[in-house]
Scaffold this motif. Structure first.
Motif, PDB file in Angstrom:
ATOM      1  N   GLY A 301       0.820  -1.219   0.000  1.00 45.87           N
ATOM      2  CA  GLY A 301       0.000   0.000   0.000  1.00 45.87           C
ATOM      3  C   GLY A 301       0.847   1.258   0.000  1.00 45.87           C
ATOM      4  N   LEU A 302       1.951   1.246   0.747  1.00 48.60           N
ATOM      5  CA  LEU A 302       2.820   2.417   0.815  1.00 48.60           C
ATOM      6  C   LEU A 302       3.455   2.714  -0.539  1.00 48.60           C
ATOM      7  N   LEU A 303       3.913   1.674  -1.226  1.00 49.73           N
ATOM      8  CA  LEU A 303       4.529   1.881  -2.546  1.00 49.73           C
ATOM      9  C   LEU A 303       3.522   2.424  -3.554  1.00 49.73           C
ATOM     10  N   LEU A 304       2.324   1.837  -3.581  1.00 51.48           N
ATOM     11  CA  LEU A 304       1.298   2.303  -4.519  1.00 51.48           C
ATOM     12  C   LEU A 304       0.876   3.741  -4.213  1.00 51.48           C
ATOM     13  N   LEU A 305       0.668   4.056  -2.943  1.00 51.35           N
ATOM     14  CA  LEU A 305       0.243   5.412  -2.568  1.00 51.35           C
ATOM     15  C   LEU A 305       1.330   6.435  -2.848  1.00 51.35           C
ATOM     16  N   LEU A 306       2.590   6.094  -2.535  1.00 55.09           N
ATOM     17  CA  LEU A 306       3.683   7.033  -2.728  1.00 55.09           C
ATOM     18  C   LEU A 306       3.904   7.339  -4.199  1.00 55.09           C
ATOM     19  N   LYS A 307       3.990   6.304  -5.023  1.00 55.04           N
ATOM     20  CA  LYS A 307       4.207   6.538  -6.456  1.00 55.04           C
ATOM     21  C   LYS A 307       2.999   7.209  -7.103  1.00 55.04           C
ATOM     22  N   GLY A 308       1.793   6.801  -6.698  1.00 56.48           N
ATOM     23  CA  GLY A 308       0.593   7.430  -7.235  1.00 56.48           C
ATOM     24  C   GLY A 308       0.492   8.894  -6.865  1.00 56.48           C
ATOM     25  N   ALA A 309       0.860   9.211  -5.606  1.00 60.29           N
ATOM     26  CA  ALA A 309       0.798  10.600  -5.147  1.00 60.29           C
ATOM     27  C   ALA A 309       1.800  11.481  -5.870  1.00 60.29           C
ATOM     28  N   LEU A 310       2.913  10.918  -6.321  1.00 56.89           N
ATOM     29  CA  LEU A 310       3.895  11.690  -7.083  1.00 56.89           C
ATOM     30  C   LEU A 310       3.521  11.792  -8.557  1.00 56.89           C
ATOM     31  N   LEU A 311       2.923  10.735  -9.091  1.00 53.77           N
ATOM     32  CA  LEU A 311       2.570  10.717 -10.510  1.00 53.77           C
ATOM     33  C   LEU A 311       1.412  11.657 -10.831  1.00 53.77           C
ATOM     34  N   TRP A 312       0.453  11.770  -9.907  1.00 50.98           N
ATOM     35  CA  TRP A 312      -0.732  12.591 -10.199  1.00 50.98           C
ATOM     36  C   TRP A 312      -0.372  14.060 -10.438  1.00 50.98           C
ATOM     37  N   PRO A 313       0.374  14.743  -9.539  1.00 52.19           N
ATOM     38  CA  PRO A 313       0.713  16.141  -9.823  1.00 52.19           C
ATOM     39  C   PRO A 313       1.646  16.295 -11.020  1.00 52.19           C
ATOM     40  N   LEU A 314       2.533  15.312 -11.258  1.00 49.63           N
ATOM     41  CA  LEU A 314       3.395  15.388 -12.432  1.00 49.63           C
ATOM     42  C   LEU A 314       2.566  15.339 -13.718  1.00 49.63           C
ATOM     43  N   GLY A 315       1.573  14.444 -13.740  1.00 48.27           N
ATOM     44  CA  GLY A 315       0.692  14.374 -14.908  1.00 48.27           C
ATOM     45  C   GLY A 315      -0.113  15.640 -15.105  1.00 48.27           C
ATOM     46  N   ARG A 316      -0.568  16.234 -13.997  1.00 45.29           N
ATOM     47  CA  ARG A 316      -1.382  17.458 -14.088  1.00 45.29           C
ATOM     48  C   ARG A 316      -0.544  18.672 -14.480  1.00 45.29           C
ATOM     49  N   ILE A 317       0.573  18.879 -13.796  1.00 43.44           N
ATOM     50  CA  ILE A 317       1.342  20.116 -13.962  1.00 43.44           C
ATOM     51  C   ILE A 317       2.294  20.040 -15.153  1.00 43.44           C
ATOM     52  N   VAL A 318       3.113  19.000 -15.160  1.00 45.29           N
ATOM     53  CA  VAL A 318       4.125  18.879 -16.219  1.00 45.29           C
ATOM     54  C   VAL A 318       3.528  18.297 -17.493  1.00 45.29           C
ATOM     55  N   GLY A 319       2.705  17.247 -17.338  1.00 50.24           N
ATOM     56  CA  GLY A 319       2.132  16.608 -18.516  1.00 50.24           C
ATOM     57  C   GLY A 319       0.916  17.301 -19.092  1.00 50.24           C
ATOM     58  N   GLY A 320       0.291  18.226 -18.328  1.00 46.50           N
ATOM     59  CA  GLY A 320      -0.880  18.941 -18.822  1.00 46.50           C
ATOM     60  C   GLY A 320      -2.115  18.084 -18.979  1.00 46.50           C
ATOM     61  N   LEU A 321      -2.249  17.027 -18.160  1.00 52.35           N
ATOM     62  CA  LEU A 321      -3.400  16.127 -18.264  1.00 52.35           C
ATOM     63  C   LEU A 321      -4.573  16.648 -17.447  1.00 52.35           C
ATOM     64  N   THR A 322      -5.759  16.184 -17.787  1.00 45.57           N
ATOM     65  CA  THR A 322      -6.940  16.470 -16.976  1.00 45.57           C
ATOM     66  C   THR A 322      -6.871  15.663 -15.680  1.00 45.57           C
ATOM     67  N   ARG A 323      -7.751  15.971 -14.735  1.00 41.59           N
ATOM     68  CA  ARG A 323      -7.745  15.254 -13.457  1.00 41.59           C
ATOM     69  C   ARG A 323      -7.963  13.753 -13.650  1.00 41.59           C
ATOM     70  N   SER A 324      -8.926  13.424 -14.505  1.00 41.12           N
ATOM     71  CA  SER A 324      -9.235  12.003 -14.709  1.00 41.12           C
ATOM     72  C   SER A 324      -8.075  11.279 -15.392  1.00 41.12           C
ATOM     73  N   ASP A 325      -7.444  11.915 -16.389  1.00 42.53           N
ATOM     74  CA  ASP A 325      -6.324  11.281 -17.073  1.00 42.53           C
ATOM     75  C   ASP A 325      -5.108  11.161 -16.152  1.00 42.53           C
ATOM     76  N   ALA A 326      -4.894  12.163 -15.291  1.00 42.93           N
ATOM     77  CA  ALA A 326      -3.789  12.087 -14.337  1.00 42.93           C
ATOM     78  C   ALA A 326      -4.005  10.935 -13.355  1.00 42.93           C
TER      79      ALA A 326
END
Length: 613
Positions: A301-326
């Motif tokens: 659970g810690l690995l999934l939450l940690l990587k997911g929590a880092l990937l979501w803002p990267l997808g939103r801010i750097v990748g320019g994705l929508t919330r659902s796509d992030a």
């Protein structure tokens, strides 16, 4: 290993694969999970059907070597340059941030050494390329915004795995009493330079020489020789064999033999990579999951939450994705990856981490990979249900002054119609129901475009459909297309409908609704390709155009004839066969000198390029 034992082991592997992989693929969980499950079942901790796990692991590691060679073939400089922002932007930030946070957590919370924390942080930052690309392909989302971003991140992770694998022996050599072994480092650098220089000036002449033999088996043997030779050389100088295979692939990425090499290697890679995942499943410490379920579950659970929590803002801010796509991106890439198995095994053999730590991490990574397909499916269902209950944005208020044309769907087809109408200064209203498409098109100042569902009667009234003359039905969803046509025909019978059809059956159903001649979306482009093919075969441009024009007229007549019997499969098949014979007679008659003279003296046919889109 005697022949009897070898055959028995081979049969066990094949039987486990044939049973497990189709089952997991049937539930859209991917073939990799099937291999892992098969390994667990036949491994020493369950059925114990295979005892020599070390020998199997040695053979199967060659699958990873071949995979890295194929990845290297894909990394041409031109491709990396085109994707540089996504690959070296989002991908670099993801690997650095995840490695740093996991490494610091391991150092401060679990008391790991600096080298162990660095290796573990880097290996856990990697995601599963095999799982990710397979899930995207099965869900047909590889071309979506988040699919392209996921591919770019996975591409950088594959690149990052190479220095990580190469760093293991270097970190191990620095454990000596003299610190960093300069001789070993120099030998490593020399070996890499030898592979690069030798590959640059020797590989292409060798493949050119082999190609003259025109023997497929020799080409396959040469490809395997290159992979195994560079892998062996890297092992001799104290570097992982996988680095050598990757370098060989990169050196041949721009070669004219690249696609031929990939086709020769692919069957071996698939089989041996499957064997690698089976060996990973066999080496899993399932008993540890039973003895320490809370700790294993917490780490997963810690690995999934940690990587997911880092990937979501990267997808939103750097990748320019929508919330659902992030969120989709985070669910897809939050798991561990297959390269971590390689890195952790080497780190354990180099005594950078203990065997117990390696066993625990392999179990955690495998479980995250097993959970990924399930998380992706649940995420998609959640986002779909939310979208059905509540739109992410309200439909636009339509403000237009008596449009002459209404366009339903402003994708590839609708945009071309709209551009021509705008150039002709013809007022129109375009309705588009895709939020992603709207966000893209609004940047181009499309003042005639509005967000809304063309199948809603109130939006058509707001768009003043009662005052329009033509309704262009350009949506790419056949079911939505028919619903809109039915609504328009019922409420606005005066409108002339120009409709896009996916295929003949779709065209027949549109004709049922009174659409006189639906436009099949690939028909005219296919005719133009046919004309170009005939010209490439030596026919004159005039004759090729004439043949294609005659086929077009013949097929339009056939479409009208088949419309009368399209619900009768037997009659439909019969008319198709009769039409083919008629077309052959037409072309045979065209070869008659008298007919040819009459055509040449008549008005020339319209060039097909004028009818193209």
């Amino acid at each position: 290993m005697d022949s009897h034992h070898f055959l028995q082991t081979a049969l066990v592997f094949l039987l486990a694969t044939v049973i497990a992989v189709p089952l997991t693929k049937r539930f859209r969980l991917g073939s990799v999970l099937g291999y892992l499950v098969a390994g667990v079942v036949i491994g020493p901790q369950m059925l114990g059907l295979v005892a020599d796990t070390a020998g199997v692991a040695t053979i199967s590691e060659f699958g990873v070597v071949l995979m890295l060679f194929v990845i290297g073939l894909e990394l041409s400089p031109q491709r990396l340059w085109v994707m540089r922002r996504s690959v070296f932007g989002t991908g670099l930030l993801q690997v650095l941030a995840t490695s740093l946070i996991i490494g610091l957590a391991g150092y401060y919370l679990y008391g790991l050494t600096t080298k162990a924390a660095a290796i573990i942080g880097g290996s856990l930052a990697l995601s599963s390329t095999a799982f990710g690309l397979q899930i995207l392909a099965e869900r047909k989302e590889a071309g979506s915004a988040y699919g392209r971003q996921a591919f770019a991140i996975l591409l950088f992770q594959d690149l990052a795995a190479i220095p990580l694998i190469a760093a293991v022996p270097l970190l191990a050599s620095s454990n000596t009493k003299h610190g960093l072994d300069l001789v070993a480092s120099a030998r490593t650098i020399f070996g890499i330079l030898a592979v690069v220089v030798g590959g640059r000036y020797l590989l292409r002449p060798v493949f050119r020489f082999v190609a003259r033999a025109n023997a497929v088996e020799v080409s396959t043997a040469t490809a395997l020789l290159v992979v195994m030779g560079t892998a062996w050389l890297m092992e001799v100088v104290g570097v992982s064999s996988t680095l050598g295979a990757f370098l060989a692939g990169v050196l041949l990425a721009d070669s004219e033999y690249r696609h031929e090499l990939e086709s020769h290697i692919e069957p071996f890679k698939g089989l041996l990579l499957g064997l690698f995942f089976i060996s990973v499943g066999m080496s899993m410490d399932v008993l540890q999951l039973l003895h320490q379920p809370l700790m294993v579950a917490a780490l997963v659970g810690l690995l999934l939450l940690l990587k997911g929590a880092l990937l979501w803002p990267l997808g939103r801010i750097v990748g320019g994705l929508t919330r659902s796509d992030a969120l989709r991106l985070a669910m897809l890439l939050a798991c561990g990856g297959e390269f971590a198995f390689v890195v952790l095994k080497q780190a354990m053999e180099a005594r950078l981490i203990t065997a117990k730590q390696q066993s625990l991490l392999v179990l955690v990574i495998t479980l995250t990979m097993a959970l990924t397909p399930v998380l992706v499916v649940l995420c998609a269902k959640l986002l779909d249900s939310v979208a059905e209950k509540k739109p992410t944005r309200e439909y636009d208020e339509i403000t237009a002054d008596a449009p002459r044309v209404i366009i339903a769907g402003f994708g590839r087809v609708g945009q071309i119609v709209g551009r021509v109408l705008r150039a002709q200064r013809v007022p129109f209203v375009a309705l588009e129901s895709s939020i992603e498409q709207m966000d893209t098109l609004r940047r181009f100042n499309n003042t005639s475009l509005f967000f809304g569902d063309p199948a809603r009667a109130d939006l058509l009234r707001a768009a003043q459909a009662d005052k329009a003359e033509v309704f262009v039905l350009a949506t790419d969803d056949p079911d939505a297309n028919l619903r809109i046509a039915r609504l328009v025909r019922r409420q606005y019978p005066h409108l002339k409908i120009v409709a896009r059809a996916r295929n003949r059956q779709h065209a027949f159903r549109l004709m049922d609704l009174g659409v006189e001649m639906p436009v099949r979306e690939t028909f005219y482009s296919s005719l133009k390709m046919t004309r170009m093919t005939l010209e490439s075969l030596g026919l004159s441009s005039e004759l090729a155009t004439d043949r294609v024009d005659r086929f077009r007229e013949h097929d339009i007549r056939l479409l009208k004839a088949q419309y009368l019997v399209y619900d009768d499969d037997a009659r439909l098949t019969q008319t198709s066969r009769e039409a083919l014979k008629d077309l052959m007679h037409i072309f045979d008659a065209d070869d008659d000198p008298v007919a040819k003279h009459e055509r040449e003296t008549s008005e020339p046919s319209k060039d097909m390029s004028e009818e193209e889109e």
